[in-house]
Design a protein around this motif. Structure first.
Motif, short mmCIF file in Angstrom:
data_model
loop_
_atom_site.label_atom_id
_atom_site.label_comp_id
_atom_site.label_asym_id
_atom_site.label_seq_id
_atom_site.Cartn_x
_atom_site.Cartn_y
_atom_site.Cartn_z
N VAL A 20 0.84 -1.20 0.00
CA VAL A 20 0.00 0.00 0.00
C VAL A 20 0.88 1.26 0.00
CG1 VAL A 20 -1.68 1.33 1.36
CG2 VAL A 20 -1.98 -1.15 1.06
N VAL A 21 1.90 1.26 0.83
CA VAL A 21 2.84 2.40 0.86
C VAL A 21 3.55 2.52 -0.48
CG1 VAL A 21 4.98 3.25 1.91
CG2 VAL A 21 3.16 2.32 3.36
N ASP A 22 4.02 1.40 -1.01
CA ASP A 22 4.75 1.37 -2.28
C ASP A 22 3.93 1.99 -3.41
OD1 ASP A 22 6.70 0.71 -4.19
OD2 ASP A 22 6.85 -1.36 -3.53
N VAL A 23 2.72 1.51 -3.58
CA VAL A 23 1.86 2.00 -4.66
C VAL A 23 1.48 3.46 -4.42
CG1 VAL A 23 -0.40 1.73 -5.76
CG2 VAL A 23 1.00 -0.27 -5.31
N GLY A 24 1.16 3.81 -3.18
CA GLY A 24 0.79 5.19 -2.88
C GLY A 24 1.91 6.17 -3.18
N VAL A 25 3.11 5.85 -2.74
CA VAL A 25 4.25 6.73 -2.99
C VAL A 25 4.59 6.75 -4.48
CG1 VAL A 25 6.73 7.06 -2.56
CG2 VAL A 25 5.18 6.53 -0.66
N LEU A 26 4.49 5.61 -5.15
CA LEU A 26 4.77 5.57 -6.59
C LEU A 26 3.83 6.49 -7.36
CD1 LEU A 26 6.17 4.43 -9.13
CD2 LEU A 26 4.51 2.54 -9.06
N TYR A 27 2.53 6.38 -7.11
CA TYR A 27 1.57 7.22 -7.82
C TYR A 27 1.75 8.70 -7.47
CZ TYR A 27 -0.98 3.52 -10.16
OH TYR A 27 -1.33 2.48 -10.99
N CYS A 28 2.07 9.01 -6.22
CA CYS A 28 2.34 10.41 -5.84
C CYS A 28 3.58 10.93 -6.55
CB CYS A 28 2.51 10.53 -4.32
SG CYS A 28 0.99 10.39 -3.39
N ALA A 29 4.63 10.13 -6.57
CA ALA A 29 5.87 10.55 -7.23
C ALA A 29 5.64 10.75 -8.72
CB ALA A 29 6.97 9.51 -6.98
N MET A 30 4.88 9.85 -9.34
CA MET A 30 4.61 9.99 -10.77
C MET A 30 3.75 11.23 -11.04
SD MET A 30 4.28 5.94 -11.81
CE MET A 30 3.45 6.27 -13.33
N ALA A 31 2.81 11.51 -10.14
CA ALA A 31 1.97 12.71 -10.31
C ALA A 31 2.79 13.98 -10.19
CB ALA A 31 0.84 12.71 -9.27
N LEU A 32 3.88 13.90 -9.44
CA LEU A 32 4.76 15.06 -9.27
C LEU A 32 5.85 15.12 -10.35
CD1 LEU A 32 5.10 15.01 -5.39
CD2 LEU A 32 3.80 16.64 -6.80
N GLY A 33 5.79 14.21 -11.32
CA GLY A 33 6.71 14.28 -12.44
C GLY A 33 7.81 13.24 -12.48
N ALA A 34 7.90 12.39 -11.48
CA ALA A 34 8.92 11.33 -11.51
C ALA A 34 8.49 10.27 -12.53
CB ALA A 34 9.08 10.69 -10.13
N GLY A 35 9.43 9.70 -13.18
CA GLY A 35 9.13 8.60 -14.10
C GLY A 35 8.89 7.31 -13.34
N TRP A 36 8.62 6.25 -14.07
CA TRP A 36 8.30 4.98 -13.40
C TRP A 36 9.51 4.35 -12.74
CZ3 TRP A 36 10.30 0.34 -15.21
CH2 TRP A 36 10.81 0.34 -16.52
N ILE A 37 10.72 4.70 -13.15
CA ILE A 37 11.92 4.15 -12.49
C ILE A 37 12.25 4.96 -11.23
CG2 ILE A 37 14.40 3.75 -12.71
CD1 ILE A 37 13.92 3.11 -15.66
N ALA A 38 12.37 6.28 -11.36
CA ALA A 38 12.69 7.11 -10.19
C ALA A 38 11.59 7.01 -9.14
CB ALA A 38 12.88 8.57 -10.62
N GLY A 39 10.34 7.01 -9.59
CA GLY A 39 9.23 6.86 -8.67
C GLY A 39 9.27 5.54 -7.94
N ARG A 40 9.66 4.50 -8.64
CA ARG A 40 9.73 3.16 -8.05
C ARG A 40 10.86 3.06 -7.04
NH1 ARG A 40 8.59 -0.66 -5.66
NH2 ARG A 40 8.40 -2.78 -6.41
N LEU A 41 11.98 3.68 -7.31
CA LEU A 41 13.09 3.67 -6.35
C LEU A 41 12.69 4.40 -5.06
CD1 LEU A 41 16.12 4.20 -8.73
CD2 LEU A 41 15.41 2.08 -7.61
N LEU A 42 12.04 5.52 -5.20
CA LEU A 42 11.55 6.26 -4.04
C LEU A 42 10.50 5.45 -3.28
CD1 LEU A 42 11.54 8.92 -2.43
CD2 LEU A 42 9.79 9.74 -4.01
#
Length: 128
Positions: A20-42
């Motif tokens: 849940v944390v992983d997906v939530g942070v990934l979607y937030c990071a992507m919404a803020l402009g991170a790509g799927w790799i950088a968002g996934r690392l975060l």
């Protein structure tokens, strides 16, 4: 000492929390402009932190200073993270481009890396 099956069950609960944390942070990071790799690392670091806290409290007995244990936990999760990221990347390459694809890819990767992470946590971090 807790039984291995009880530890595995509790580890799975931590995994759901981490997902849940992983997906939530990934979607937030992507919404803020991170790509799927950088968002996934975060999102991986955020998920690892949440699962470490849960596992330290409920799954395994804490074994060291929290700071040292956190870094040992993060390092030991690297093997599972590599499996997880490989499956995540493969799933994204096979899935259609849709809003739900990153979440499903995270789920696939999480399941694939769970066994590696459990063994790593049990044998190298908490040693129980």
């Amino acid at each position: 000492m807790r039984s291995a099956s009880r530890q595995l069950g509790s580890f799975a609960v931590a995994g759901v929390l981490g997902f849940v944390v992983d997906v939530g942070v990934l979607y937030c990071a992507m919404a803020l402009g991170a790509g799927w790799i950088a968002g996934r690392l975060l999102s991986f670091v955020a998920a690892a932190y949440s699962t470490w806290r849960f596992n330290r409290r409920f799954t395994f007995a804490a074994t060291a200073s929290p700071w040292r244990e956190w870094w040992r936990y993060l390092a030991s999760m690297t093997g599972g993270m590599l499996v997880n990221f490989l499956v995540y990347s493969l799933a994204l390459s096979l899935l259609p481009a849709a809003w739900w694809a990153p979440g499903l890819a995270v789920a696939c990767g999480s399941v694939a890396g769970m066994a590696v992470n459990f063994v790593s946590a049990k044998l190298f971090v908490f040693k129980s």
